[in-house]
Design an enzyme around this catalytic site. Structure first.
Site, PDB file in Angstrom:
ATOM      1  N   SER A   7       0.828  -1.202   0.000  1.00 23.84           N
ATOM      2  CA  SER A   7       0.000   0.000   0.000  1.00 23.84           C
ATOM      3  C   SER A   7       0.863   1.253   0.000  1.00 23.84           C
ATOM      4  O   SER A   7       1.622   1.517   0.935  1.00 23.84           O
ATOM      5  CB  SER A   7      -0.916   0.005   1.226  1.00 23.84           C
TER       6      SER A   7
ATOM      7  N   HIS B 140      -1.101  -0.930  -4.352  1.00 23.67           N
ATOM      8  CA  HIS B 140      -2.420  -0.573  -3.813  1.00 23.67           C
ATOM      9  C   HIS B 140      -2.455   0.934  -3.553  1.00 23.67           C
ATOM     10  O   HIS B 140      -1.574   1.477  -2.892  1.00 23.67           O
ATOM     11  CB  HIS B 140      -2.633  -1.369  -2.523  1.00 23.67           C
TER      12      HIS B 140
ATOM     13  N   ASP C 208      -4.677   3.998  -2.109  1.00 23.70           N
ATOM     14  CA  ASP C 208      -5.806   4.334  -1.231  1.00 23.70           C
ATOM     15  C   ASP C 208      -6.239   5.785  -1.380  1.00 23.70           C
ATOM     16  O   ASP C 208      -5.509   6.693  -0.997  1.00 23.70           O
ATOM     17  CB  ASP C 208      -5.377   4.145   0.230  1.00 23.70           C
TER      18      ASP C 208
ATOM     19  N   MET D  92      -8.780   8.652  -0.152  1.00 26.48           N
ATOM     20  CA  MET D  92      -9.670   8.991   0.976  1.00 26.48           C
ATOM     21  C   MET D  92     -10.113  10.443   0.842  1.00 26.48           C
ATOM     22  O   MET D  92      -9.299  11.310   0.530  1.00 26.48           O
ATOM     23  CB  MET D  92      -8.915   8.841   2.292  1.00 26.48           C
TER      24      MET D  92
ATOM     25  N   HIS E 126      -8.228   1.799  -4.502  1.00 25.39           N
ATOM     26  CA  HIS E 126      -9.214   1.561  -3.450  1.00 25.39           C
ATOM     27  C   HIS E 126      -9.853   2.907  -3.100  1.00 25.39           C
ATOM     28  O   HIS E 126      -9.208   3.764  -2.489  1.00 25.39           O
ATOM     29  CB  HIS E 126      -8.487   0.953  -2.233  1.00 25.39           C
TER      30      HIS E 126
ATOM     31  N   MET F 201     -12.054   5.102  -1.040  1.00 23.72           N
ATOM     32  CA  MET F 201     -12.767   5.303   0.231  1.00 23.72           C
ATOM     33  C   MET F 201     -13.384   6.697   0.174  1.00 23.72           C
ATOM     34  O   MET F 201     -12.972   7.622   0.873  1.00 23.72           O
ATOM     35  CB  MET F 201     -11.782   5.143   1.399  1.00 23.72           C
TER      36      MET F 201
ATOM     37  N   MET G 288     -12.198  -5.532   4.479  1.00 29.36           N
ATOM     38  CA  MET G 288     -11.448  -4.606   5.340  1.00 29.36           C
ATOM     39  C   MET G 288     -11.204  -5.289   6.688  1.00 29.36           C
ATOM     40  O   MET G 288     -12.155  -5.669   7.381  1.00 29.36           O
ATOM     41  CB  MET G 288     -12.236  -3.320   5.583  1.00 29.36           C
TER      42      MET G 288
ATOM     43  N   ASP H 167      -7.268  -6.184   3.583  1.00 34.23           N
ATOM     44  CA  ASP H 167      -6.596  -4.879   3.680  1.00 34.23           C
ATOM     45  C   ASP H 167      -6.701  -4.342   5.101  1.00 34.23           C
ATOM     46  O   ASP H 167      -7.796  -4.078   5.583  1.00 34.23           O
ATOM     47  CB  ASP H 167      -7.284  -3.932   2.676  1.00 34.23           C
ATOM     48  N   GLY H 168      -5.553  -4.208   5.751  1.00 37.36           N
ATOM     49  CA  GLY H 168      -5.498  -3.611   7.084  1.00 37.36           C
ATOM     50  C   GLY H 168      -4.812  -4.506   8.092  1.00 37.36           C
ATOM     51  O   GLY H 168      -5.305  -5.588   8.416  1.00 37.36           O
TER      52      GLY H 168
ATOM     53  N   GLY I 183       0.700  -2.344   4.115  1.00 38.19           N
ATOM     54  CA  GLY I 183       1.289  -1.003   4.149  1.00 38.19           C
ATOM     55  C   GLY I 183       2.419  -0.940   5.145  1.00 38.19           C
ATOM     56  O   GLY I 183       3.600  -1.093   4.812  1.00 38.19           O
TER      57      GLY I 183
HETATM   58  C1  DX5 Z   1      -6.696   1.595   5.279  1.00 44.57           C
HETATM   59  C2  DX5 Z   1      -6.208   1.385   3.868  1.00 44.57           C
HETATM   60  C3  DX5 Z   1      -5.118   0.399   3.766  1.00 44.57           C
HETATM   61  C4  DX5 Z   1      -3.861   0.742   4.486  1.00 44.57           C
HETATM   62  C5  DX5 Z   1      -3.348  -0.539   5.037  1.00 44.57           C
HETATM   63  O1  DX5 Z   1      -7.794   2.403   5.270  1.00 44.57           O
HETATM   64  O2  DX5 Z   1      -7.258   0.964   3.030  1.00 44.57           O
HETATM   65  O3  DX5 Z   1      -4.828   0.058   2.414  1.00 44.57           O
HETATM   66  O4  DX5 Z   1      -2.867   1.342   3.682  1.00 44.57           O
HETATM   67  O5  DX5 Z   1      -2.255  -0.239   5.810  1.00 44.57           O
HETATM   68  P1  DX5 Z   1      -1.654  -1.217   6.897  1.00 44.57           P
HETATM   69  O6  DX5 Z   1      -1.156  -2.402   6.164  1.00 44.57           O
HETATM   70  O7  DX5 Z   1      -0.562  -0.378   7.475  1.00 44.57           O
HETATM   71  O8  DX5 Z   1      -2.745  -1.529   7.874  1.00 44.57           O
HETATM   72 ZN    ZN Z   2      -6.731   0.076   0.975  1.00 43.68          ZN
END
Ligand code: DX5
Ligand code: ZN
Length: 218
Positions: free
Chosen positions: A8, A33, A35, A37, A66, A68, A137, A175-176, A197
């Protein structure tokens, strides 16, 4: 199928984006990946098109976007034009999910739907046959480096069961909080795409952390 690793970019060093993208190019990462937001669907703002453009300039691997964000339909075309390989929208953000999924496919991208930790897998029953991927998630979306929620194992198994007869080739991405302590159990439950990530980018050797996740057996 061999599982895929999608580091990520949210956890990369934004002041050294080219370096980190090249690290992923030269690693065993399968996807990158990305993200997005919006500060509305989730309580954080990350990045959008200008950063995607910068990443794309160097990325040699597919970009797994992704979203969000609320009302993602507004931006599907723009993400496809910027070169997204797959686009994930949230179940919780899409009142007309079937239409949204069709739109992603018509744009030539892989269509994926994410479910938050509180959203039952069963709610995907009538859409799962249409999907290329489901993203489970395993933290509440919005921030990197959060603690993995163990109920995710059950959720992944439920999604795999739902897909069994109608969409056996479905990818299930998690993811997470994914790291080398939970990867094997996630794969055993039915996941086949691991997003990571913090566990990759805060490792002393990120490329080695990617290799370690790629070599997990179960
Ligand atoms: C969280 C994201 C993830 C995030 C995961 O909202 O969607 O993709 O980057 O990060 P880690 O692996 O650090 O939990
Ligand atoms: Zn993500």
């Amino acid at each position: 199928m061999n599982h895929l690793i999608a580091p990520s970019i949210l956890a990369a060093d934004f002041a050294n984006m080219q370096r980190d993208v090249e690290m992923m190019n030269n690693s065993r990462a399968d996807w990158m990946h990305f993200d997005v937001m919006d500060g509305m669907f989730v309580p954080n703002i990350s990045f959008g098109f200008p950063v995607l453009k910068a990443v794309k300039k160097y990325a040699l691997k597919p970009i797994d976007v992704h979203l969000m964000i609320v009302d993602p339909d507004r931006y599907l075309k723009a993400f496809a034009e910027e070169g997204a390989y797959s686009i994930t929208v949230h179940y919780e953000a899409c009142p007309h999910l079937h239409r949204t999924v069709q739109a992603i496919k018509e744009l030539g991208c892989k269509a994926s739907v994410a479910i938050n930790p509180h959203t039952p897998a069963l709610l995907l029953k009538d859409i799962i046959a249409q999907l290329d991927m489901v993203l489970v998630m395993s933290v509440n979306p919005g921030f990197g480096a959060q603690k993995f929620i163990p109920h995710s194992y059950t959720k992944i198994a439920e999604v795999r069961e739902l897909a069994k007869n109608v969409n056996p080739g479905l990818l299930i991405e998690v993811d997470g909080g994914v790291d080398d302590t939970n990867a094997a159990q996630l794969l055993a439950a039915g996941a086949n795409v691991l997003v990571a990530g913090n566990s990759v980018f805060s490792a002393p050797n990120p490329a080695a952390a990617i290799t370690a996740l790629k070599q997990v057996t179960y």
